[in-house]
Design an enzyme around this catalytic site. Structure first.
Site: not given
Ligand code: NAD
Length: 479
Positions: A158, A234, A254-255, A288, A382
Site C-alpha cells: 500500500n 503487513g 508493523e501490522l 494501516c 481490519e
Molecule cells: P501481506 O501481509 O499480505 O503482505 C506483506 C508482505 O508479506 C508481502 O511482501 C508478502 O509477499 C509477504 N508475505 C506474505 N506471506 C508471507 C509469509 N508466509 N512469510 C513471509 N512473508 C510473507 O500485507 P499486504 O496485503 O501487502 O498489506 C496490507 C497489510 O499491511 C494491512 O494489514 C495493513 O494494515 C498492513 N500495514 C501496516 C502498516 C504499519 O505500519 N503498521 C503499514 C502499511 C500496511
C-alpha cells in the site's frame, strides 16, 4: 498525463549485480489492468545467494564509516527528488494511488532517507557509572551500539516506496546489510529505489533484492538462520507467522488496525468531518491507520454525520492519473468485492448505509455506515477499504472503552476543545499514538511509529528503527 513506462523488465539485485531469472511475473497497472512491467521471480537458489551475499558482506567486508553511509543515503534522497515524477507514475500504476498522493509518497520517502542519513552520524551509547557500586571503584564503563548483522525487510503493497525506505535506510544507516523482499503486487518501485541506491554509491552486497510470493519466498527467508533481524510491515496473520517461525531471533512487526476517532460534543465539527472524510478514504482506505470507527457524542451525531456525508460525497473516484481524482482503484477487484461483501453483510445485520456502497470493478466508492454493532466485521476486523462507521456514545468513559474494545492498537484520534479531555484520552486510550484534533491517520516520518496488541511490536521512524536494528553492548574497563 503521458505514461511512458511500457513493458520494462526488472531483474533481481544480488551482490551488486542485476540477475536474470528463468521465470518472470507480470506487474499490472491497477486501474487499466494492463501489464506495464515484468519482475524477475526468485528461485530458492536466488534467495540463498541474496542471503549469502548479505551475510558475507557483513562478516568480511570493511564496515562503511558512518559518514560514508550518510553520504550514500543523502545522495539517494536527492536522486529520488530529481526523479520524483517518474517514480510517482510507477507508484500510481502499481498501486492505483492518485498521482497527487504518489508525489507526496516520493517526497516523504526522500525525507525518510535523509533523516536516516542524519541519524547515521549520531548512533551512540552512554556512560554507565559502575564505579558507584562498592568494589567497582576502579572501573569505568560505557555502552556502544553495534549493527545486528543481516536485516531481512519484507514490505506491503500500500505504501510501496516509503515503507521500503523506512526499513532499508535505517538498516543501512546503522551499518547492517539487507535482504529486501517487496510485495509481489508492487515490486517495481522497490527495484527503482535499489537502482537509485546503487547509483548513489552503495557498494555490492550491502543491499540485495529478491522478489516473489510471500508464501514461497517469505517462508524461505523466515527459515534461514543467517538472518539476524526481520523488519516486517503487513497483515497481522503474516506477522504472526514470522514471529512463530523465527525462534529467538529479533523482529519488528508493523501490522494492521481498525483505527478509531472520538468526536466529542465540544469539537469543531466542520474540521472533524473534513479530516475524517479525507483520512478514512485516502488510498482507497488501504492505509494501516485509516479511520474505520468514528465514535461521536450522541448530541452532535446527526450534525456530524451530515457534515461527514457532505465532505465524502465531494470526493472524486476514478482514474488515478486524473488530477482531480481523490480515490483510485483498490489493489484488486477481489479486494473491492470483499469490501462490498462486508458492507452488504453489515447492512443485512442491521447497519444503515449513509452513502456509498457502490462498486465498479476494482473501484469501491467511499462508504459511510451508521447503526453498526461491535461484532460486525466492518467494526471488529481490519476493513482496509474505503469504509467508515459512525457510532453514537453517551459518556467519554464509554467512548474510551469502545475505542479500546479492539484486538488492535496502532493509532487513534480525538476531536475536543478541552485540554483536560485531550490529556485524559492520551492516558486512557490504548494505542501506539493519539492524535488530538486530528484523525488517526497522521504520520510524520521522524516520529516513533508502531502499535500495541495485535498491531505489532517495535517502533519505526529512523531513530527508533536504528535502536531496533542495533545491539547495545556494555564495555567495562578495569583500571
Ligand atoms: P501481506 O501481509 O499480505 O503482505 C506483506 C508482505 O508479506 C508481502 O511482501 C508478502 O509477499 C509477504 N508475505 C506474505 N506471506 C508471507 C509469509 N508466509 N512469510 C513471509 N512473508 C510473507 O500485507 P499486504 O496485503 O501487502 O498489506 C496490507 C497489510 O499491511 C494491512 O494489514 C495493513 O494494515 C498492513 N500495514 C501496516 C502498516 C504499519 O505500519 N503498521 C503499514 C502499511 C500496511
Amino acid at each position: 498525463m503521458p505514461v511512458e513506462l511500457k513493458n520494462e523488465h526488472y531483474p533481481l539485485y544480488i551482490n551488486g549485480k542485476w540477475i536474470e531469472t528463468k521465470e518472470r511475473t507480470e506487474v499490472k497497472n491497477k486501474y487499466t489492468n494492463e501489464t506495464f512491467a515484468t519482475m524477475g521471480l526468485a528461485s530458492s537458489t536466488d534467495v540463498d545467494s541474496a542471503i549469502s551475499s548479505a551475510r558475507k558482506t557483513f562478516d568480511t567486508e570493511k564496515r562503511l564509516s558512518p559518514y560514508k553511509r550518510y553520504e550514500i543515503l543523502k545522495k539517494a534522497a536527492d536522486l529520488l527528488l530529481e526523479e520524483k515524477d517518474e517514480l510517482a507514475k510507477i507508484i500510481t500504476m502499481e498501486v492505483g494511488k492518485p498521482y497527487k498522493d504518489s508525489l507526496v509518497e516520493v517526497e516523504r520517502a526522500a525525507q525518510t532517507i535523509e533523516i536516516s542519513a542524519e541519524e547515521a552520524k549520531r548512533i551512540h551509547g552512554e556512560g554507565i557509572p559502575v564505579e558507584a557500586s562498592p568494589g567497582s571503584e576502579n572501573r569505568m564503563a560505557f555502552t556502544i551500539r553495534v549493527p545486528v548483522g543481516v536485516v531481512c525487510a519484507i514490505t506491503p503493497f500500500n505504501v510501496p516506496l516509503n515503507l521500503v525506505a523506512h526499513k532499508i535506510a535505517p538498516a543501512l544507516a546503522a551499518g547492517n546489510t539487507v535482504v529486501l523482499k517487496p510485495a509481489e503486487k508492487t515490486p517495481i518501485i522497490a527495484a527503482k529505489f535499489v537502482q537509485i541506491l546503487e547509483r548513489a554509491g552503495l557498494p555490492a552486497g550491502y543491499l540485495n533484492m529478491i522478489s516473489g510470493p510471500g508464501s514461497v519466498i517469505g517462508e524461505l527467508l523466515i527459515q534461514d538462520p543467517r538472518i539476524n533481524l526481520y523488519t516486517f510491515t503487513g497483515s497481522p496473520s503474516v506477522g504472526l507467522k514470522i514471529k512463530n517461525g523465527i525462534g529467538l531471533r529479533k523482529a519488528s512487526l508493523e501490522l494492521g488496525s481498525n483505527s478509531a476517532v472520538i468526536v466529542h460534543d465540544d469539537a469543531d465539527l466542520e474540521k472533524a468531518a473534513a479530516l475524517c472524510a479525507g483520512k478514512s478514504f485516502a488510498n482507497a482506505g488501504q492505509v494501516c491507520i485509516s479511520v474505520q470507527r468514528i465514535y461521536v457524542h450522541r448530541s452532535v451525531e446527526e450534525e456530524f454525520l451530515a457534515k461527514l456525508k457532505a465532505a465524502t460525497d465531494k470526493l472524486v473516484v476514478g482514474d488515478p492519473f486524473s488530477t482531480n481524482t481523490d480515490i483510485g482503484p483498490m489493489i484488486s477487484e477481489q479486494e473491492a468485492q470483499r469490501a462490498e461483501d462486508w458492507v452488504n453483510e453489515a447492512v443485512e445485520q442491521g447497519a444503515k448505509l449513509v452513502t456509498g456502497g457502490r462498486r465498479e470493478g476494482s473501484l469501491y466508492y467511499p462508504t459511510i455506515l451508521s447503526q453498526t454493532k461491535a461484532d460486525m466485521k466492518v467494526i471488529c476486523e481490519e476493513v482496509f477499504a474505503p469504509i467508515v462507521s459512525v457510532i453514537a456514545y453517551d459518556t467519554l468513559d464509554e467512548a474510551y472503552s469502545l475505542v479500546n474494545q479492539s484486538k488492535y492498537g496502532l493509532q487513534a484520534g480525538i476531536f475536543t476543545s478541552s485540554l483536560n479531555i485531550a490529556m485524559e484520552a492520551a492516558k486512557k486510550i490504548h494505542t501506539g499514538g493519539l492524535m488530538i484534533n486530528d484523525a488517526s491517520q497522521y504520520r510524520a516520518d521522524q516520529m516513533p511509529y508502531g502499535g500495541v496488541k495485535e498491531s505489532g511490536w517495535g517502533k519505526e521512524g529512523p531513530k527508533y528503527a536504528i535502536e531496533e536494528m542495533t545491539e547495545e553492548r556494555i564495555v567495562v574497563i578495569n583500571l
